[in-house]
Design a protein around this motif. Sequence first.
Motif: not given
Length: 162
Positions: A46-50, A52-54, A57, A43-44, A18
């Motif tokens: 969701g996509e709005d959380d940096a 969780s998204r990153q 990968s 990772t749970s 973040k």
Amino acid sequence: MSINRIIINSSPLIVLFKSKQAELLPQLFKEIIVPEGVFTEVTSAGEDDAASRQLPSVSWIQIVKIPAVSPEIAAWDLGLGESQVLSLALTTSDCAAVVDDRAARRCGQSLGITTIGTGGLIVLAKRRGIILSVSPGIQALRDAGLWLSDTVVNLLKQQAGE
């Protein structure tokens, strides 16, 4: 003691992503171990959380399944992430547990586990010459939601020689 590998909990990962400082981890350590329960927790969101998204990968983490929480750790009644991090650290030599929760740090220290908080990672980055000053990094952690008292901030700055 030079720390080259860590086992890291959810809140340090979340706040580092973040605050856009997660890339310090592979610069600081040769091995970054994330227990499976911690990975799932991060990772749970969701996509709005940096984080969780990153996190899924990045190439620099090693996800490890923890079969069971050690009884010595379970007795402290910590969260799943802290319990998995400390259980793995208890049986893994030459590593540090990265946890911010005060009870988890006390538990680790009472069992002889080296612990470091997220703020301590910023100090370590300065000591190793990766960053020039801890002040911007500490402020970024605070802006990202990590609660650090003024006393702790001053202690971190003192440890960094600022």
